[in-house]
Design a protein around this motif. Structure first.
Motif, PDB file in Angstrom:
ATOM      1  N   LYS A 174      78.050 -15.972  34.836  1.00 28.20           N
ATOM      2  CA  LYS A 174      77.415 -16.887  35.350  1.00 28.20           C
ATOM      3  C   LYS A 174      78.121 -17.313  36.841  1.00 28.20           C
ATOM      4  O   LYS A 174      77.286 -17.676  37.728  1.00 28.20           O
ATOM      5  CB  LYS A 174      77.176 -18.138  34.579  1.00 28.20           C
ATOM      6  CG  LYS A 174      75.973 -17.948  33.243  1.00 28.20           C
ATOM      7  CD  LYS A 174      76.244 -18.571  32.195  1.00 28.20           C
ATOM      8  CE  LYS A 174      75.879 -20.224  32.635  1.00 28.20           C
ATOM      9  NZ  LYS A 174      76.023 -20.913  31.346  1.00 28.20           N
ATOM     10  N   SER A 207      71.722 -16.158  35.181  1.00 29.44           N
ATOM     11  CA  SER A 207      71.192 -17.072  34.319  1.00 29.44           C
ATOM     12  C   SER A 207      72.151 -16.955  32.801  1.00 29.44           C
ATOM     13  O   SER A 207      72.434 -15.919  32.718  1.00 29.44           O
ATOM     14  CB  SER A 207      69.741 -17.270  34.162  1.00 29.44           C
ATOM     15  OG  SER A 207      69.613 -16.175  33.507  1.00 29.44           O
ATOM     16  N   GLU A 208      71.998 -17.946  32.138  1.00 32.57           N
ATOM     17  CA  GLU A 208      72.628 -18.084  30.669  1.00 32.57           C
ATOM     18  C   GLU A 208      71.944 -16.756  29.828  1.00 32.57           C
ATOM     19  O   GLU A 208      72.706 -15.880  29.436  1.00 32.57           O
ATOM     20  CB  GLU A 208      72.120 -19.396  30.049  1.00 32.57           C
ATOM     21  CG  GLU A 208      72.722 -19.082  28.195  1.00 32.57           C
ATOM     22  CD  GLU A 208      74.193 -19.665  28.413  1.00 32.57           C
ATOM     23  OE1 GLU A 208      74.844 -20.096  29.167  1.00 32.57           O
ATOM     24  OE2 GLU A 208      74.684 -19.088  27.347  1.00 32.57           O
TER      25      GLU A 208
END
Ligand code: TYC
Length: 101
Positions: free
Chosen positions: A42, A48-49
């Motif tokens: 990240k 993104s996660e």
């Protein structure tokens, strides 16, 4: 008007060469915590996660996973930075690079 041919018979084609792209590859190991890999992906690769988790779990299951593709210098810099960040925490995590086919 003369019959002289004035139209050029040859055309000069200008082709711009695009730089060859290089892949950054995440390599699995048995020691680096999953959550640390996700945090690193990240931070260094702006994922993104969800994206980071998918890449991490793919490397975990298959041994390697392509993280992203950049021009050579950027790929090498990012792979080295991410590897060194892991080393500074004592983990053996490895990012490598290779040219795209
Ligand atoms: N295999 C590690 C574990 O089980 C997690 C991990 C995933 C490590 C991907 C590296 O590239 C990697 N803790």
């Amino acid at each position: 008007m003369s019959d002289a041919v004035t139209t050029p018979r040859t055309k000069t084609e200008v082709k711009t060469q695009r730089p060859r792209l290089h892949k950054v590859i995440l390599v699995n190991d048995d020691y680096t915590p999953r959550e640390f890999v996700v945090v690193l992906l990240k931070g260094e690769f702006r994922m993104s996660e969800d994206q980071a988790y998918r890449v991490m779990i793919t490397a975990h299951q298959r041994g390697v996973c392509v993280v992203a593709v950049y021009i050579q210098e950027v790929a090498e810099t990012k792979a080295n930075r991410a590897t060194e960040m892991a080393r500074s925490k004592g983990y053996p995590l490895l990012f490598t690079t290779e040219p795209e086919e």
